[in-house]
Enzyme design. Structure first.
Site, mmCIF file in Angstrom:
data_model
loop_
_atom_site.group_PDB
_atom_site.id
_atom_site.type_symbol
_atom_site.label_atom_id
_atom_site.label_comp_id
_atom_site.label_asym_id
_atom_site.label_seq_id
_atom_site.Cartn_x
_atom_site.Cartn_y
_atom_site.Cartn_z
ATOM 1 N N ASP A 108 0.641 -1.267 -0.016
ATOM 2 C CA ASP A 108 0.022 0.082 -0.031
ATOM 3 C C ASP A 108 0.842 1.280 0.181
ATOM 4 O O ASP A 108 0.521 2.445 -0.579
ATOM 5 C CB ASP A 108 -0.920 -0.036 1.285
ATOM 6 C CG ASP A 108 -1.650 -1.355 1.379
ATOM 7 O OD1 ASP A 108 -2.493 -1.786 0.533
ATOM 8 O OD2 ASP A 108 -1.319 -2.097 2.214
ATOM 9 N N HIS A 137 -4.438 -3.323 6.597
ATOM 10 C CA HIS A 137 -4.351 -3.742 5.456
ATOM 11 C C HIS A 137 -5.725 -4.144 4.740
ATOM 12 O O HIS A 137 -5.993 -5.389 4.745
ATOM 13 C CB HIS A 137 -3.313 -4.599 4.908
ATOM 14 C CG HIS A 137 -3.226 -5.255 3.464
ATOM 15 N ND1 HIS A 137 -3.047 -4.359 2.598
ATOM 16 C CD2 HIS A 137 -3.831 -6.365 3.207
ATOM 17 C CE1 HIS A 137 -3.166 -4.987 1.441
ATOM 18 N NE2 HIS A 137 -3.685 -6.071 1.749
#
Ligand code: NAX
Length: 328
Positions: A159, A187
């Site tokens: 990410d 996440h």
């Protein structure tokens, strides 16, 4: 010649494992002078495919790869390992509720936590990638009574890298010139990609992009990037996920760059008001195999509320698997 580092990859016959094993063996994770021994762990049904991965590794004749162990036995897979990369997990099947997926995978990570505790090096470093990665890391750590929570992390580096890629694209800059982005939280869709402290070629990122672009475009795109890749490729991110694993472990082992930080999901110590006992993504710096959460960053109201949303989701996930947390 340095002593080889032992690296276990679970789910090594899967998409990410396949993209990762060759990069670890070629020296990208620990550097060009560090030999490695790969211990590849799979479930019995995937052993034939794992054998194929082993053959291909052999066929690469990689000078740093000193040995390959292929097994479906966790006590062999984790034996004396220095780095355990927990990628293997059950995928969500049709009609499966999210809660059931969490519970199914929780059993895998509880067993692997116990096996790592009993078989790995006392100094082992663990990275959990298999989803739900943050909660799986919490479960693995909680089932390893002889190891410290600091030895367990989960991956939000993909990410983080995605955020850098989006920013480079938008501002027409080089990724190498982008510093200090970070991901807060889980996440998952509640993650919060934050560029409040980001510098691009030494200038604040907010001099180059608008707040509206960040809120309306960048953040939702990072949150949904996994789905965007699946839509385009018909398969989930594999090469970019393997790349993020290399980055995460490389920086943890060898240190982060000066004046920069990276995102790692680590056991919360209460920093930034995040409840202890959840594995949460923070900005961290690393040195000599240890990480430190970056302290003292200002969080505006919007940021604080986004952190709370992700913390709430992690607390809910923890409640689902509470009975698998023997350490408390
Ligand atoms: P695949 O389904 O291609 O591979 C998973 C492999 O794990 C399979 O070969 C399977 O046999 C093996 N496996 C299952 N249970 C196991 C066990 N108990 N022990 C050892 N091996 C086992 O999935 P892949 O695309 O490689 O993704 C793996 C995991 O990464 C998934 O849970 C996925 O959701 C997660 N991801 C996490 C990311 C992150 O940033 N944290 C990003 C990428 C990815 O989506």
């Amino acid at each position: 010649m340095k002593k080889p580092v032992k690296v276990t990859i679970t789910g090594a016959a899967g998409h990410i494992g396949y993209a990762l094993a060759f990069r670890v063996a070629s020296g990208e994770m620990f550097g060009p002078d560090q030999p490695v021994i790969l211990r590849l762990l799979e479930i019995p049904q995937a052993l034939s495919s794992l054998n194929g991965v082993g053959m291909e590794l052999e066929d690469c004749a990689l000078p740093l790869l000193h040995d390959i162990v292929l097994t479906d036995d966790p006590s062999i897979g984790f034996r004396e390992t220095d780095y355990a990369l927990l990628i293997g997990a059950k995928p969500r099947s049709k009609g499966m509720e999210r809660k059931d997926l969490i519970l199914e995978n929780a059993k895998i990570f509880a067993a692997q936590g116990r096996s790592i505790n009993d078989n790995a090096s006392g100094d082992v470093r663990v990275l959990v990638v298999g989803n739900p990665a943050n909660t799986n890391a919490l479960i693995a750590a909680s089932n390893a009574p002889d190891l410290a929570n600091r030895q367990f992390t989960a991956m939000t580096r993909l990410d983080h890298n995605r955020t850098m890629g989006q920013l480079a694209n938008k501002t027409n800059s080089l990724v190498a010139d982008i510093k200090r982005v970070n991901i807060w939280g889980n996440h998952s869709m509640t993650q919060y990609p934050d560029i409040s402290n980001c510098l691009i070629d030494g200038k604040p990122a907010y001099d180059l992009v608008t707040r509206d672009w960040v809120i309306d475009h960048m953040i939702p795109r990072i949150q949904r990037r996994g789905a965007e890749i699946i839509e385009a490729r018909g398969l989930s991110s594999a090469a970019s996920a393997a790349d993020a694993v290399v980055d995460h472990v490389h920086d943890w082992a060898l240190g982060t760059s000066e004046n920069d930080w990276v995102s790692m999901s680590v056991m919360s110590d209460g920093s930034y008001g995040v409840s202890e006992g959840v594995v949460f993504s923070f900005p961290v710096t690393c040195k000599e195999g240890e990480y430190e959460i970056v302290q003292g960053l200002d969080l505006d109201e919007l940021s604080q509320s986004r952190l709370k949303t992700s913390e709430k989701e992690l607390l809910e996930e923890r409640a689902i698997i509470q009975e698998l947390l023997p350490k408390g």
